[in-house]
Write an enzyme that holds these catalytic residues in place. Structure first.
Site, short mmCIF file in Angstrom:
data_model
loop_
_atom_site.label_atom_id
_atom_site.label_comp_id
_atom_site.label_asym_id
_atom_site.label_seq_id
_atom_site.Cartn_x
_atom_site.Cartn_y
_atom_site.Cartn_z
N GLY A 31 45.60 62.55 -16.96
CA GLY A 31 44.58 61.59 -16.57
C GLY A 31 45.08 60.16 -16.61
O GLY A 31 46.28 59.91 -16.58
N ASN A 32 44.11 59.21 -16.62
CA ASN A 32 44.42 57.79 -16.52
C ASN A 32 45.31 57.57 -15.29
O ASN A 32 46.39 56.99 -15.36
CB ASN A 32 45.10 57.27 -17.79
N LEU A 33 44.79 58.05 -14.19
CA LEU A 33 45.60 58.17 -12.97
C LEU A 33 45.92 56.80 -12.37
O LEU A 33 45.09 55.90 -12.35
CB LEU A 33 44.85 59.02 -11.94
N HIS A 37 50.48 58.96 -9.72
CA HIS A 37 49.83 60.28 -9.71
C HIS A 37 49.27 60.58 -8.32
O HIS A 37 49.38 61.71 -7.83
CB HIS A 37 48.64 60.31 -10.69
N GLN A 155 61.46 66.18 -18.19
CA GLN A 155 60.33 67.11 -18.12
C GLN A 155 60.42 67.98 -16.85
O GLN A 155 60.19 69.19 -16.88
CB GLN A 155 59.02 66.32 -18.13
N MET A 186 55.76 53.09 -12.59
CA MET A 186 54.34 53.19 -12.96
C MET A 186 54.16 54.23 -14.05
O MET A 186 54.74 55.31 -13.99
CB MET A 186 53.52 53.56 -11.74
N SER A 188 51.08 55.37 -17.33
CA SER A 188 49.84 55.08 -18.06
C SER A 188 50.14 54.19 -19.26
O SER A 188 49.29 53.43 -19.73
CB SER A 188 49.19 56.37 -18.55
N ARG A 189 51.35 54.29 -19.77
CA ARG A 189 51.71 53.52 -20.96
C ARG A 189 51.94 52.04 -20.66
O ARG A 189 52.02 51.23 -21.59
CB ARG A 189 52.94 54.12 -21.63
O1 PAF Z 1 53.53 64.48 -17.41
C1 PAF Z 1 52.42 64.68 -17.94
O2 PAF Z 1 51.43 64.00 -17.67
C2 PAF Z 1 52.28 65.81 -18.96
O3 PAF Z 1 53.43 65.94 -19.73
C3 PAF Z 1 51.90 67.15 -18.32
C4 PAF Z 1 52.98 67.68 -17.40
C5 PAF Z 1 50.59 67.01 -17.56
C6 PAF Z 1 51.69 68.21 -19.42
O4 PAF Z 1 50.68 67.84 -20.30
#
Ligand code: PAF
Length: 283
Positions: A31-33, A37, A155, A186, A188-189
């Protein structure tokens, strides 16, 4: 756009789409798009008949309780943004739904070779939490394709490896990092930064570009390059965790005869821990 929080409602819609022979693309988020995103959702839109987005702030991947409680939750604004990019289904489970037996006894997925380096060192358990929740979400959504941002490059590789290792039938695609005008990736942090810090944070991207240029110019003493970039960031007010030049395909330490590199950085500035990375490919 339909919004569902419960597993049975999600499964019912997915089953219907499957019966109708529609393909599904999935974008998991916390979230917090932001625009980054939305670009993932737009990419997903082009790849499949239906687009599912999840918003779930996953407690299992936070190594710091304060970080988890401070994480911005902005569901109403997220819904509006997702409607503007024609998302078909938004999945908003609670922790009780994702972890019905609690997190203590939860089966955990560890992706060896990917979980304990770079950000895995500074955030113990973080990647186990990511792998576990993403595997659960994949089992729930049963998408054909899932899209992840390259900003979280470690990730992305971790999830690709997990999907291969566990034969999860979903294709994983990476999407380019979206940047502010000054080059800041960009995230959210970024909202933990003050206005002057946001300007200063652009130095991370400039540092990556400078390292890339040096490699392209033939400098192959990677340890020296990494150390110089680390020291520069420190002098500019950052607390860097690492500036590393790694092999692009497995994030192992790069050797001078490698050709495809990823240059990655993680550093704290004020209240934010920021990460970024770029590709560097030699002919
Ligand atoms: O990248 C993210 O926002 C998170 O690590 C994810 C992939 C949604 C898993 O919670």
């Amino acid at each position: 756009m339909q919004t569902v929080a419960r597993v049975d409602a999600l499964r019912q819609q997915i089953k219907q789409w499957r019966e109708d022979k529609l393909s599904i693309a999935f974008v998991p988020t916390m979230g917090n798009l932001h625009q980054g995103h939305l670009s993932l959702v737009n990419k997903a839109r082009q790849l499949a008949d239906k687009v599912v987005v999840s918003v779930f702030v996953n407690p299992l991947q936070f190594d710091d309780k304060n970080d988890l409680s401070a994480y911005p939750r902005t569901l109403a604004a997220d819904v509006e943004k997702l409607e503007s990019v024609a998302c078909d289904l938004l999945f908003t489970p609670t922790a009780d739904i994702i972890y019905p037996n609690g997190m203590e006894g939860q089966t955990i997925i560890t992706v060896p070779g990917m979980d304990d380096k770079l950000c895995g060192q500074a955030r113990p358990g973080h990647f186990d939490g990511v792998a576990t929740v993403v595997a659960k979400l994949f089992n729930l959504v049963q998408a054909d394709i899932a899209v992840f941002g390259e900003k979280d490059y470690q990730q992305l590789l971790l999830i690709k490896k997990m999907v291969t290792d566990l034969n999860i039938p979903v294709q994983i695609l990476g999407a380019d990092t979206h940047r502010e005008q000054n080059g800041l990736a960009m995230s959210s942090r970024n909202q933990y930064l003050t206005a002057p810090q946001r300007q200063q944070a652009a130095l991370l991207y400039q540092t990556l570009l400078a390292v890339k240029k040096k490699i392209e110019q033939g400098e192959h003493d990677f340890v020296t390059l990494e150390q110089a970039a680390f020291d520069d960031l420190k002098q500019s007010g950052f607390s860097p965790d690492y500036v590393d030049i790694r092999r692009a395909d497995d994030l192992d330490r790069a050797k001078p005869d490698d050709r495809a590199f990823r240059i990655l950085v993680a550093a704290r500035l004020g209240n934010a821990r920021l990460i970024d990375n770029i590709a560097c490919n030699l002919a």
